[in-house]
Scaffold this active site. Structure first.
Site, short mmCIF file in Angstrom:
data_model
loop_
_atom_site.label_atom_id
_atom_site.label_comp_id
_atom_site.label_asym_id
_atom_site.label_seq_id
_atom_site.Cartn_x
_atom_site.Cartn_y
_atom_site.Cartn_z
N ASP A 267 0.78 -1.19 0.09
CA ASP A 267 -0.04 -0.11 0.04
C ASP A 267 1.02 1.21 0.04
OD1 ASP A 267 -3.01 1.01 0.43
OD2 ASP A 267 -1.77 2.05 1.94
N GLU A 269 2.05 5.34 0.01
CA GLU A 269 1.72 6.49 0.40
C GLU A 269 2.46 7.51 -0.40
OE1 GLU A 269 -0.67 7.34 2.43
OE2 GLU A 269 -1.19 4.90 3.07
N ASP A 369 -2.51 1.92 -6.57
CA ASP A 369 -1.31 1.63 -6.35
C ASP A 369 -0.61 1.25 -7.60
OD1 ASP A 369 -0.89 1.83 -3.26
OD2 ASP A 369 -2.91 0.88 -3.93
N HIS A 426 -3.76 5.90 6.47
CA HIS A 426 -2.82 6.50 5.79
C HIS A 426 -1.60 6.35 6.25
CE1 HIS A 426 -5.84 8.23 2.99
NE2 HIS A 426 -6.40 8.89 3.78
N ASP A 431 -1.72 0.26 6.84
CA ASP A 431 -2.95 -0.19 6.05
C ASP A 431 -2.42 -1.58 5.17
OD1 ASP A 431 -4.45 2.29 6.20
OD2 ASP A 431 -3.81 3.27 4.69
#
Length: 651
Positions: A267, A269, A369, A426, A431
């Site tokens: 995941d 960011e 992603d 986040h 996550d």
């Protein structure tokens, strides 16, 4: 000037548009008539505009003609506000500030270039831009100087020639800003809402919706909710999860054989800002959680922060949203190095061989992603996407197929599966762990976790895409505030207004839901009402809805505040529905047709809705419960009742 590194840069040049197009073969002609060319290099697009002087603005929207020139001062004199009329000599690193914009930034003052009313008359939309720029960020509200303030009071008539689409685009940014309440009050006081191209009615500073907007704290809204700055499941929300043991801490083998030996959950960011138009986004956290399919164990985790190369300084909002600090990215590897570390880590676990063959599948929450962000980042870093990253499992699709329901977000999946989320929203690693929990729960329940999505070589060449969750939070915040402003408007008039503003279907539906349920709170002592309200409003909307009710209640008085607060407390303590599929209907229309010998038609449709009403109201969970309503001692009088009189509306 203000201590921050800008993330949006436009270039100005004495070069004519054709010269730029000839010099930069990959440049795009995005407005050469007005001198603008988009220069593309290394995955970054920069607009470059020839220095110019405008002719008259007879239509109040755009210049009648443009004359290319060589004077930077003359070019800056065309701008709207002083802090937009500064330039840097890139070669000599000298600030050119002929209208003292830097002083206005320091003083947090909003001032027009030259004569304020003349600037606004040139383009009526500049008035709305002026209000938008009242959001001074960390410095608070940036109020206009007396000359501009007087000009803004004459501005409503200037919007008559501006399309509703352009008006809404600016107003949406205002409603999405931290200081929307103060800005909207200023607009109301200046009479901006008195024109028919805006909102219906004539909102003033004392209008109920405007006053309620002041009572609504940013932390009451999705974009700035404390959930974004703390735990995924705050203490007062624990009861919404019917918990199974943590799948990570309590591993067990999957119920069925799986097509892969391992699942690598990731995941990303990325850099971001609460202002729209931030580009390019860059990956700044790259976490992976590795699951061994046969045992259902998390065998290892990998995490690295990533140093951005374009927007090297994180925005305050990015740090707030992700928890990632400037120091963490400053000391991190660049993306190409980070990717090499991930590949080496996966090879170390034997899930990728020397020829890049793999026995593992990547797992993500959605396609953003790997379908959007990774190709863009790879293009920016001038590298190829590694072959192993060209296909993956979208766990939302796997969940949807296994549960036979529409795809939902991470929290809804965890609620349905009875998995408690952990960590910070986040945070990439948190996550990824929660996505791993969903994956493991699905494996335990007999789902087949197989490839659902593939990458596209064209993904990095399409239009700008931003991280879905952030855009959703912004949309939710804007629609909640818009609903407050329309709270005293006749519902039919409000629907027409939303259509005229040219909102998207999603925006229209969300704002419409808020308006539909305003001032209709459930009885805190009636569990059936509480359940029906929660399901009708929706689990992702009802917290914001109650916060809107509280804001309105604070305008109405303490008795109403106490009433709404009791309902809010009762909803927070309400247990989840007993039915394992949550708010899904227990029986289908086909089941009713078979059991009751009914044909398709009004009776079938209304009876199904009535049974669903009772399912939620009574918290029923089995087919036997439904059979009791049809054949048992508490049988519904469905055979003798007019279908149009059956209770079918949850709320």
């Amino acid at each position: 000037v203000n201590g921050k590194v800008p993330w949006e840069i436009d270039m100005a040049s004495t070069m004519r548009p054709q010269q730029m197009l000839d010099t930069f073969p990959r440049a795009l002609d995005t407005g050469s008539l007005y001198g603008t060319v988009t220069i593309r290099h290394g995955g970054v697009n920069v607009e470059c505009t020839t220095l110019r002087a405008d002719g008259g603005y007879t239509d109040g929207r755009r210049p009648d003609n443009v004359t290319f020139g060589d004077s930077l001062r003359e070019d800056l004199a065309r701008r709207d506000f002083t802090f937009n009329a500064m330039a840097i000599d890139a070669r000599r690193r000298i600030l050119f500030d002929p209208f003292n914009g830097s002083q206005d930034v320091q003083a947090n003052k909003l001032r027009a270039v030259g004569t304020a009313i003349q600037r606004l008359q040139e383009d009526g939309l500049r008035a709305l831009r002026g209000y938008r720029f009242m959001d001074g960020g960390s410095k608070g509200v940036r109020y206009p100087d007396p000359e501009l303030a007087a000009a803004l009071q004459q501005a409503p008539q200037l919007l008559a020639r501006i399309s509703r689409e352009r008006i809404w685009a600016e107003f949406r940014k205002i409603l999405g800003s931290r200081y929307a309440a103060e800005i909207v009050s200023q607009m109301a006081g200046d009479g901006m809402f008195g024109i028919d191209r805006f909102l219906p009615g004539s909102l003033g500073p004392e209008s109920k919706g405007v006053r309620a907007l002041h009572m609504l704290s940013p932390s009451d809204l999705p974009l700035w909710s404390p959930k974004g700055d703390g735990n995924l499941a705050p203490a007062d929300d624990q009861s919404v999860f019917t918990l199974r043991p943590d799948p990570i801490k309590n591993p067990k083998a999957p119920a069925k054989p799986q097509p892969f030996t391992h699942y690598a959950v990731l995941d990303f960011e990325a850099t971001c800002d609460e202002r729209t138009g931030f580009s390019p986004m860059e990956i700044i956290e790259f976490p992976v959680v590795l699951i061994e399919a046969a045992s259902g164990k998390v065998v290892d985790e990998f995490r690295t922060f990533v140093r951005p190369q374009v927007h090297t300084s994180l925005t305050d909002f990015c740090t707030y949203l992700t928890g990632i600090t400037q120091e963490q990215v400053d000391t991190a590897p660049d993306f190409e190095t980070a990717m090499a570390q991930v590949i080496a880590w996966l090879r170390g676990h034997g899930v990728i061989d020397a020829g890049d063959s793999t026995r593992m599948a990547l797992v993500c929450d959605g396609d953003w992603d790997l379908k959007s962000m990774l190709p863009r980042q790879s293009k920016l870093s001038e590298m190829e996407v590694p072959p192993v990253f060209n296909q993956w499992v979208d766990i939302r699709q796997t969940f949807s197929q296994h549960m036979n329901r529409n795809p939902v977000g991470l929290i809804r999946m965890m609620q349905t599966l009875g998995v408690k989320p952990e960590g910070k929203v986040h945070s990439g690693i948190d996550d990824a762990r929660n996505i791993a929990r969903i994956t493991l729960a699905l494996l335990h329940d007999g789902a087949i976790v197989d490839i659902t999505s593939e990458g596209s070589s064209n993904a990095a060449l399409t239009g700008l895409q931003t991280q879905g969750s952030f855009e959703e939070l912004t949309q939710q915040t804007v629609m909640a505030r818009l609903a407050l402003l329309l709270c005293e408007t006749d519902p039919q008039v409000a629907r027409q207004a939303l259509q005229q503003l040219k909102l998207s279907k999603e925006e229209n539906a969300r704002c419409g839901l808020h308006l539909r349920y305003l001032a209709r709170i459930p009885d805190p002592g009636n569990p059936g009402e509480l359940r029906r309200y929660r399901v009708a409003v929706g689990p992702e909307l009802y917290t914001t809805q109650i916060n809107l009710e509280l804001a309105l209640a604070k305008v109405e008085g303490p008795e109403r505040v106490a009433e709404v607060q009791r309902a809010k407390d009762a909803l927070a303590k309400l247990p989840p529905l007993q039915y394992s599929h949550g708010a899904e209907s227990i029986v289908s229309g086909q089941w009713l047709m078979d059991r009751l010998n009914l044909k398709q038609g009004l009776l079938l449709g209304k009876l199904k809705q009535w049974l669903y009403f009772e399912q939620i109201d009574q918290d029923l969970s089995t087919v036997q419960d439904i059979e009791g309503l049809l054949f048992g001692d508490q049988k519904l009088d469905w055979e003798d009742r007019d279908p149009l009189d059956m209770p079918t509306q949850l709320w």
